[in-house]
Design an enzyme around this catalytic site. Structure first.
Site, short mmCIF file in Angstrom:
data_model
loop_
_atom_site.label_atom_id
_atom_site.label_comp_id
_atom_site.label_asym_id
_atom_site.label_seq_id
_atom_site.Cartn_x
_atom_site.Cartn_y
_atom_site.Cartn_z
N ASP A 30 0.83 -1.21 0.00
CA ASP A 30 0.00 0.00 0.00
C ASP A 30 0.87 1.26 0.00
O ASP A 30 1.99 1.24 0.50
CB ASP A 30 -0.91 -0.04 1.24
CG ASP A 30 -2.10 0.91 1.11
OD1 ASP A 30 -2.37 1.39 -0.01
OD2 ASP A 30 -2.75 1.17 2.14
N HIS A 47 2.50 3.50 -9.02
CA HIS A 47 2.23 2.09 -9.32
C HIS A 47 3.38 1.47 -10.11
O HIS A 47 3.76 0.32 -9.90
CB HIS A 47 0.92 1.96 -10.11
CG HIS A 47 -0.30 2.37 -9.31
ND1 HIS A 47 -0.51 1.96 -8.02
CD2 HIS A 47 -1.37 3.14 -9.63
CE1 HIS A 47 -1.65 2.46 -7.58
NE2 HIS A 47 -2.18 3.20 -8.53
N LEU A 141 10.90 -20.62 -4.77
CA LEU A 141 9.88 -19.76 -4.17
C LEU A 141 8.55 -19.86 -4.93
O LEU A 141 8.54 -19.90 -6.16
CB LEU A 141 10.37 -18.31 -4.22
CG LEU A 141 9.38 -17.22 -3.79
CD1 LEU A 141 9.29 -17.15 -2.27
CD2 LEU A 141 9.78 -15.86 -4.34
C1 IPE Z 1 -5.42 -2.80 -0.33
O1 IPE Z 1 -5.07 -1.45 -0.48
C2 IPE Z 1 -5.38 -3.48 -1.66
C3 IPE Z 1 -4.07 -3.64 -2.27
C4 IPE Z 1 -2.93 -3.30 -1.72
C5 IPE Z 1 -4.07 -4.25 -3.59
P1 IPE Z 1 -6.19 -0.31 -0.63
O2 IPE Z 1 -5.46 0.98 -0.74
O3 IPE Z 1 -7.12 -0.66 -1.72
O4 IPE Z 1 -6.96 -0.43 0.76
P2 IPE Z 1 -7.91 0.60 1.51
O5 IPE Z 1 -8.98 1.01 0.56
O6 IPE Z 1 -7.05 1.76 1.91
O7 IPE Z 1 -8.43 -0.15 2.70
C1 IPE Z 2 -1.45 0.30 -3.43
O1 IPE Z 2 -1.28 1.67 -3.43
C2 IPE Z 2 -1.75 -0.26 -4.80
C3 IPE Z 2 -3.14 -0.72 -4.97
C4 IPE Z 2 -4.06 -0.69 -4.06
C5 IPE Z 2 -3.47 -1.25 -6.27
P1 IPE Z 2 -2.49 2.67 -3.43
O2 IPE Z 2 -2.89 2.97 -4.83
O3 IPE Z 2 -3.60 2.17 -2.57
O4 IPE Z 2 -1.84 3.96 -2.78
P2 IPE Z 2 -2.48 4.95 -1.72
O5 IPE Z 2 -3.02 4.12 -0.60
O6 IPE Z 2 -3.55 5.70 -2.44
O7 IPE Z 2 -1.35 5.81 -1.30
MG MG Z 3 -4.09 2.37 -0.62
#
Ligand code: IPE
Ligand code: IPE
Ligand code: MG
Length: 255
Positions: A30, A47, A141
């Site tokens: 995240d 990303h 792995l």
């Molecule tokens: C969880 O992250 C999903 C992934 C890392 C793929 P999100 O950014 O979607 O989660 P929330 O919405 O903050 O809970």
């Molecule tokens: C995690 O990073 C990637 C996915 C959930 C696909 P985020 O896109 O959720 O990044 P934040 O949480 O907005 O910083």
């Molecule tokens: Mg996120």
């Protein structure tokens, strides 16, 4: 508690682990968006850099002797994001599989995909099938990619499958136990995660491995995912190794 006792969890890996390493580490990757925002960059750049962090994590996991690495790449709820971002994330998955599959295979890595595949575009489904097929006999792995994955959705699918077997007369409801349910999940054959790491400072599970994390250890770290590196990963493993897992029993340290 000895390292050996720590690893004899209710659901242990069937292959030896590196010394001091958990058998299965699952990561909620995240913070890509916030990493980009901090630098005045578009979310896509976060990303894109996040994919590089996955490559690093796979290398470190291999070096540490971790048997299973699960990465949460796209949740069942991530469809709520703007269409452009969803399409960017699909594009990055495609590029990752196309670009990295040969290297993963050459490194003896077995790829498994968990999540709802039917909802994905046909070209992505084909790529995911190809990744699993090509690497299925590899013995290093296991990289588990959770894509369009939701823990609750996975349990619902498992319940449907068991209900169909009961209806067909091939399953006795009284015979359903924990192992029966595990066998019906996308993760069948994969040991439960010993450790779940979430980056970015958020402290929640966000529908990740709902069933499988019943006794997992959790480590939440403030680092945004694109900055997750070898040192951060090793520090998390060291913290895990200082924990005592009891699985409902008594502390062996207290004696
Ligand atoms: C969880 O992250 C999903 C992934 C890392 C793929 P999100 O950014 O979607 O989660 P929330 O919405 O903050 O809970
Ligand atoms: C995690 O990073 C990637 C996915 C959930 C696909 P985020 O896109 O959720 O990044 P934040 O949480 O907005 O910083
Ligand atoms: Mg996120």
């Amino acid at each position: 508690m000895s390292g050996e006792a720590k690893r004899s969890a209710p659901n242990p890996a069937r292959e030896p682990t590196g010394e001091g390493a958990p058998a299965h580490v699952a990561i909620i990757m995240d913070g890509n968006g916030r990493w980009a925002a901090q630098r005045g960059l578009p979310r896509f750049e976060g990303h894109r850099r996040g994919v590089e962090a996955i490559r690093r994590a796979v290398r470190t996991a291999g070096d540490l002797g971790i048997r299973y690495l699960t990465v949460y790449s796209f949740s069942a709820e991530n469809w709520r994001r703007p269409a452009q971002e969803v399409s960017d994330l699909m594009g990055l998955l495609k590029r990752f599989v196309r670009h990295d599959l040969a290297d993963l295979h050459a490194s003896n890595i077995r790829v498994r995909i968990i999540g709802e595949r039917e909802a994905l575009a046909a070209d992505i489904r084909l790529l995911l099938d190809e990744a699993e097929q090509l690497t299925r006999a590899n013995t290093g792995l296991t990289l588990v990619i959770a894509f369009n994955y939701g823990g609750r959705q996975e349990i619902v699918q498992a319940m449907r499958s068991l209900a169909r077997q009961v209806q067909a007369g091939t399953l006795d409801p009284a015979a359903i136990d924990v192992a029966t349910v595990e066998g019906a999940l996308d993760t069948h054959g994969i040991p439960d995660p010993d450790l779940v790491i979430r980056t970015s400072g958020e402290q929640r599970i966000s529908n990740f491995l709902t069933w499988q994390t019943a006794y997992s250890e959790f480590i939440f770290i403030p680092t945004y995912w694109p900055d997750f590196d070898d040192a951060t990963f090793r520090a998390a493993i060291e913290e895990y190794n200082r924990r005592e897992r009891r699985f409902g029993g008594l502390s062996v340290r207290a004696g």
